[in-house]
Scaffold this active site. Structure first.
Site, PDB file in Angstrom:
ATOM      1  N   ASP A   1      -9.542  -9.506   9.582  1.00 32.57           N
ATOM      2  CA  ASP A   1      -9.032  -8.162   9.283  1.00 32.57           C
ATOM      3  C   ASP A   1     -10.020  -7.020   9.515  1.00 32.57           C
ATOM      4  O   ASP A   1      -9.625  -5.974   9.995  1.00 32.57           O
ATOM      5  CB  ASP A   1      -8.538  -8.118   7.826  1.00 32.57           C
TER       6      ASP A   1
ATOM      7  N   LYS B   1      -2.479 -10.576  14.035  1.00 31.95           N
ATOM      8  CA  LYS B   1      -3.944 -10.553  14.028  1.00 31.95           C
ATOM      9  C   LYS B   1      -4.509 -11.827  13.391  1.00 31.95           C
ATOM     10  O   LYS B   1      -5.422 -12.452  13.925  1.00 31.95           O
ATOM     11  CB  LYS B   1      -4.422  -9.315  13.254  1.00 31.95           C
TER      12      LYS B   1
ATOM     13  N   TYR C   1      -1.548  -3.754  -6.779  1.00 31.58           N
ATOM     14  CA  TYR C   1      -1.256  -4.580  -5.609  1.00 31.58           C
ATOM     15  C   TYR C   1      -2.216  -4.368  -4.437  1.00 31.58           C
ATOM     16  O   TYR C   1      -2.502  -3.233  -4.045  1.00 31.58           O
ATOM     17  CB  TYR C   1       0.166  -4.296  -5.118  1.00 31.58           C
ATOM     18  N   GLY C   2      -2.663  -5.443  -3.859  1.00 31.25           N
ATOM     19  CA  GLY C   2      -3.339  -5.472  -2.554  1.00 31.25           C
ATOM     20  C   GLY C   2      -4.327  -4.348  -2.307  1.00 31.25           C
ATOM     21  O   GLY C   2      -5.216  -4.094  -3.129  1.00 31.25           O
ATOM     22  N   GLY C   3      -4.155  -3.699  -1.181  1.00 27.63           N
ATOM     23  CA  GLY C   3      -5.080  -2.662  -0.744  1.00 27.63           C
ATOM     24  C   GLY C   3      -5.175  -1.475  -1.688  1.00 27.63           C
ATOM     25  O   GLY C   3      -6.144  -0.709  -1.637  1.00 27.63           O
TER      26      GLY C   3
ATOM     27  N   LYS D   1      -9.431  -2.218   2.021  1.00 33.37           N
ATOM     28  CA  LYS D   1      -9.109  -1.057   2.862  1.00 33.37           C
ATOM     29  C   LYS D   1      -9.859   0.197   2.403  1.00 33.37           C
ATOM     30  O   LYS D   1     -10.307   0.984   3.222  1.00 33.37           O
ATOM     31  CB  LYS D   1      -7.600  -0.798   2.864  1.00 33.37           C
TER      32      LYS D   1
ATOM     33  N   SER E   1      -0.160  -3.565  12.602  1.00 32.33           N
ATOM     34  CA  SER E   1       0.466  -4.634  11.826  1.00 32.33           C
ATOM     35  C   SER E   1       1.618  -5.270  12.616  1.00 32.33           C
ATOM     36  O   SER E   1       2.160  -4.668  13.553  1.00 32.33           O
ATOM     37  CB  SER E   1       0.972  -4.091  10.495  1.00 32.33           C
TER      38      SER E   1
ATOM     39  N   ARG F   1       0.839  -1.190   0.000  1.00 31.73           N
ATOM     40  CA  ARG F   1       0.000   0.000   0.000  1.00 31.73           C
ATOM     41  C   ARG F   1       0.881   1.250   0.000  1.00 31.73           C
ATOM     42  O   ARG F   1       1.945   1.271   0.600  1.00 31.73           O
ATOM     43  CB  ARG F   1      -0.913   0.013   1.233  1.00 31.73           C
TER      44      ARG F   1
ATOM     45  N   GLY G   1      -1.059 -20.144  20.882  1.00 31.56           N
ATOM     46  CA  GLY G   1      -2.171 -20.920  21.446  1.00 31.56           C
ATOM     47  C   GLY G   1      -2.386 -20.679  22.934  1.00 31.56           C
ATOM     48  O   GLY G   1      -3.501 -20.868  23.449  1.00 31.56           O
TER      49      GLY G   1
ATOM     50  N   CYS H   1       1.483  -7.708  14.725  1.00 35.60           N
ATOM     51  CA  CYS H   1       1.131  -8.197  16.058  1.00 35.60           C
ATOM     52  C   CYS H   1       0.441  -9.566  16.001  1.00 35.60           C
ATOM     53  O   CYS H   1       0.070 -10.117  17.027  1.00 35.60           O
ATOM     54  CB  CYS H   1       0.228  -7.201  16.774  1.00 35.60           C
TER      55      CYS H   1
ATOM     56  N   ASN I   1      -3.067 -14.645  13.169  1.00 36.06           N
ATOM     57  CA  ASN I   1      -2.783 -15.787  14.048  1.00 36.06           C
ATOM     58  C   ASN I   1      -3.816 -15.895  15.169  1.00 36.06           C
ATOM     59  O   ASN I   1      -4.281 -16.985  15.500  1.00 36.06           O
ATOM     60  CB  ASN I   1      -1.379 -15.665  14.645  1.00 36.06           C
TER      61      ASN I   1
ATOM     62  N   HIS J   1     -10.879  -2.020  11.918  1.00 33.32           N
ATOM     63  CA  HIS J   1      -9.765  -2.875  11.517  1.00 33.32           C
ATOM     64  C   HIS J   1      -9.602  -3.967  12.572  1.00 33.32           C
ATOM     65  O   HIS J   1      -8.666  -3.937  13.375  1.00 33.32           O
ATOM     66  CB  HIS J   1      -8.513  -1.997  11.416  1.00 33.32           C
TER      67      HIS J   1
HETATM   68  O1  TSX Z   1       1.033 -13.812  16.275  1.00 35.29           O
HETATM   69  C1  TSX Z   1       1.650 -13.805  17.329  1.00 35.29           C
HETATM   70  N1  TSX Z   1       0.955 -13.941  18.522  1.00 35.29           N
HETATM   71  C2  TSX Z   1      -0.545 -14.040  18.518  1.00 35.29           C
HETATM   72  C3  TSX Z   1      -0.952 -15.413  18.275  1.00 35.29           C
HETATM   73  C4  TSX Z   1      -2.176 -15.853  18.440  1.00 35.29           C
HETATM   74  N2  TSX Z   1       3.016 -13.656  17.314  1.00 35.29           N
HETATM   75  C5  TSX Z   1       3.728 -13.411  16.052  1.00 35.29           C
HETATM   76  C6  TSX Z   1       3.797 -11.931  15.799  1.00 35.29           C
HETATM   77  C7  TSX Z   1       4.287 -11.601  14.433  1.00 35.29           C
HETATM   78  C8  TSX Z   1       3.218 -11.731  13.382  1.00 35.29           C
HETATM   79  C9  TSX Z   1       3.699 -13.682  18.492  1.00 35.29           C
HETATM   80  N3  TSX Z   1       5.008 -13.559  18.756  1.00 35.29           N
HETATM   81  C10 TSX Z   1       3.024 -13.859  19.702  1.00 35.29           C
HETATM   82  C11 TSX Z   1       1.613 -14.012  19.724  1.00 35.29           C
HETATM   83  O2  TSX Z   1       1.000 -14.169  20.781  1.00 35.29           O
HETATM   84  N4  TSX Z   1       3.955 -13.823  20.701  1.00 35.29           N
HETATM   85  C12 TSX Z   1       5.148 -13.637  20.099  1.00 35.29           C
HETATM   86  C13 TSX Z   1       6.442 -13.526  20.805  1.00 35.29           C
HETATM   87  C14 TSX Z   1       7.026 -14.908  20.963  1.00 35.29           C
HETATM   88  C15 TSX Z   1       7.784 -15.449  19.951  1.00 35.29           C
HETATM   89  C16 TSX Z   1       8.310 -16.734  20.133  1.00 35.29           C
HETATM   90  C17 TSX Z   1       8.061 -17.443  21.305  1.00 35.29           C
HETATM   91  C18 TSX Z   1       7.305 -16.882  22.297  1.00 35.29           C
HETATM   92  C19 TSX Z   1       6.780 -15.611  22.116  1.00 35.29           C
HETATM   93  N5  TSX Z   1       8.604 -18.720  21.578  1.00 35.29           N
HETATM   94  C20 TSX Z   1       9.424 -19.476  20.801  1.00 35.29           C
HETATM   95  O3  TSX Z   1       9.836 -19.048  19.746  1.00 35.29           O
HETATM   96  C21 TSX Z   1       9.769 -20.813  21.288  1.00 35.29           C
HETATM   97 MN    MN Z   2      -5.206  -5.158   7.988  1.00 32.34          MN
END
Ligand code: TSX
Ligand code: MN
Length: 593
Positions: free
Chosen positions: A286, A265, A210-212, A219, A261, A73, A503, A263, A267, A239
């Protein structure tokens, strides 16, 4: 389909106007069928834009690389053209709408020569839902058509319910095939404009595929234009991901969550809980559109129909459900291609392939200097292929939201979870969302960036008015969701993440779940309510008492520095900053002192 299929006069007039302006070779109206998708993707294969992936690896899926100068973007080329600059606010680029229209008409003049102009009728949200809205995109990019087919609901069904209430979205890659100019695999233009007219509720996008920048339902419409519609009609366009959480007793609640971004989301939207008996199901990853229901609760839909996810870092370990979602019927852009017709990206597998073709079409080996995939490379995958897709993900009434989460990436200061004292305090937390920059974005790593409500590049009007809208919504929602602030990213003094994340975040969600049901009390601190340590389920976690305490440590002096930084940030909004937020930050300062 032929243009004669369209009966809506407003749409016909607009198509004719744009046909006169852009001068395409032909016009094609998308019916949204699988047969049509097969034709368009085959055409993209024939023209060299797409490579069909190995059927035994990724069924009915395609590989594509963009021009190296069209990979993300373009925020500095994105404009909100309200009549008055004050309505675009201090964060958005602005130009006077008449002036911008003249400029755009110059760019779009003859921009589609030698190309087909596709008409894409699309619904953001389930077709016919009261929360959904319709758009029509005109584009000269078949790549965009293929992606819109996955990301939104397109075609004949939408035309059949079309009235005059639709958002016109005009898009051109800005690469006309004038006088026998030869086409390229990724046509685009050095000059780029992503322009929104909030009063007219229309979008003009030029120069990028591209994308957004180009998939205008996402967006541009679902956030920037929809945020304006939402303010005008007392709803929320945010968002945010949406998930359903089911407890071992079979109780179910839905939450929405906004994060900047990088963090994770997507996942969180597809989380696999580590606590036995708990279930997380995906509504969206999203965007959330939330309207007040007749029962006074807030109901959310995911306006999208697919995931347009960042590829690098996605693996069966970090996001199993995303990986399952993209095993077929998907499009991959700017990742690497394996020698056996599959795709790969950084951190997808522990085993790194010996040889790849990288996103710049170069031969790549493990000792190559650059990553094989662009950091902003993407998968486009249908949401209904997600193993954890929620039963209500297409419910036209939406899902009732019990909690809203904000969060960011903070190595220090901010606890694992904080509960807002009330709606207004929650709005204050949302307005103060901040995240430390990672290597995934350009610029210095570890810098604190404010990203209020994770809407910094996505609010279609003055952010001060947006804060006020949120405060006002609190008065209109009879049974408002509780608001939380989470931080998965706190580090110890050696720089290691204290919290496992992924998890194990279900443990935080469980506490939130039990707070909503008033099963547990909370500890009121100057910054909000935090768990009594006994109430956070850390069973089978290798977490020391010291680290548990560290996760919830509140360093008053460090927080006072944050207060100063928030006050400084608030100055940006001048007169438009709601008094309520000034009160909140003053109150916080008082409590900390
Ligand atoms: O997405 C993440 N989450 C949310 C998951 C539901 N990430 C990845 C961020 C970049 C896109 C995370 N990274 C999270 C998290 O809760 N926590 C972390 C930090 C982290 C990274 C690695 C480990 C522990 C915490 N452990 C090992 O690598 C073994
Ligand atoms: Mn987004």
């Amino acid at each position: 389909m032929d243009i004669s299929y369209i009966k809506n006069q407003k749409l016909l007039n607009w198509i004719n106007e744009i046909k006169e302006l852009c001068n395409p070779n032909s016009i094609y109206v998308c019916d949204g069928s699988q047969e049509e998708y097969n034709n368009i993707t085959q055409q993209l294969v024939d023209s060299g834009t797409f490579i069909k992936l190995n059927e035994n690896k990724k069924l009915n899926s395609f590989y594509c690389v963009s021009s190296p100068d069209d990979v993300a973007r373009v925020e500095d080329r994105t404009f909100i053209c309200s009549k008055n600059q004050i309505d675009a606010g201090p964060i958005n680029n602005w130009m006077e709408p008449t002036e911008m229209k003249i400029l755009l008409k110059g760019l779009f003049k003859n921009s589609m020569i030698g190309r087909t102009m596709y008409v894409i009728p699309f619904s953001m949200g389930p077709i016919g839902s009261k929360i959904s809205h319709i758009g029509v995109q005109l584009t000269d990019s078949p790549y965009v058509v293929a992606n819109m087919k996955i990301m939104t609901r397109i075609g004949k069904n939408v035309l059949d319910i079309l009235d005059n209430d639709f958002v016109p979205c005009l898009h051109s890659v800005g690469f006309p095939l004038t006088n026998g100019t030869k086409d390229v695999s990724w046509p685009c233009n050095k000059t780029k404009y992503i322009v929104h007219f909030p009063e007219e509720k229309s979008i003009w996008s030029f120069g990028s595929g591209y994308g957004g920048n180009a998939l205008l339902g996402k967006k541009c419409f679902a956030l920037r234009i929809a945020s304006v519609m939402a303010k005008e009609n007392s709803w929320l366009a945010e968002h945010m991901l949406i998930v359903g959480i089911t407890s071992p007793e079979g109780k179910k609640k839905y939450i929405a969550a906004a994060f900047p971004s990088a963090c994770g989301k997507t996942n969180l939207a597809m989380l696999q809980p580590t606590l036995p008996g708990w279930k997380v199901e995906t509504v969206g990853d999203d965007i959330a559109w939330m309207k007040i229901g007749n029962d006074g609760r807030l109901y959310a839909i995911n306006p999208e129909a697919g995931f347009f996810g960042v590829a690098p870092g996605t693996s069966y370990k970090t996001n199993y459900n995303a990986m399952k979602s993209l095993e077929k019927n998907s499009i991959f852009t700017n990742v690497a291609l394996t020698d056996d017709g599959n795709i790969w990206w950084e951190k997808m597998t522990d085993h790194i392939p010996e040889h790849l073709t990288d996103w710049k079409k170069r031969s790549w080996t493990n000792d190559s200097q650059e990553p094989s995939s662009h950091p902003n490379s993407r998968f486009t995958a249908p949401a209904n292929q997600c193993p954890t897709i929620d039963v209500n993900w297409e419910n036209p009434n939406g899902v009732p939201i019990d909690a809203i989460l904000f969060g960011g990436r903070r190595a220090t200061v901010v606890p694992l979870v904080t509960e807002a004292l009330n709606w207004q305090h929650g709005v204050f937390l949302g307005s103060s969302v901040s995240s430390e920059t990672t290597a995934a974005a350009v610029g210095a790593v570890g810098q604190l960036r404010r990203d209020p409500f994770a809407m910094l590049p996505f609010c279609g009007y003055n952010m001060g008015d947006y804060f006020k809208h949120w405060i006002e919504m609190g008065k209109k929602i009879k049974h408002p969701p509780k608001i939380y602030y989470v931080n998965w990213f706190r580090k110890d003094k050696d720089g290691n993440f204290i919290w496992n994340g992924y998890g194990d975040n279900i443990r935080v969600l469980k506490w939130i779940f039990e707070r909503i049901d008033e099963k547990v009390e909370a500890n009121e601190t100057p910054i909000g309510k935090i768990p009594h340590l006994k109430d956070l389920d850390i069973s089978d976690l290798n977490l020391s008492k010291e680290n548990l305490e560290k996760l919830f440590e509140i360093d008053k002096n460090a927080y006072l520095k944050d207060v100063e930084s928030i006050k400084e940030y608030y100055k940006k909004f001048g007169e438009k900053l709601p008094n309520e937020l000034l009160q909140e930050v003053d109150e916080l300062e008082k409590k900390l002192k």
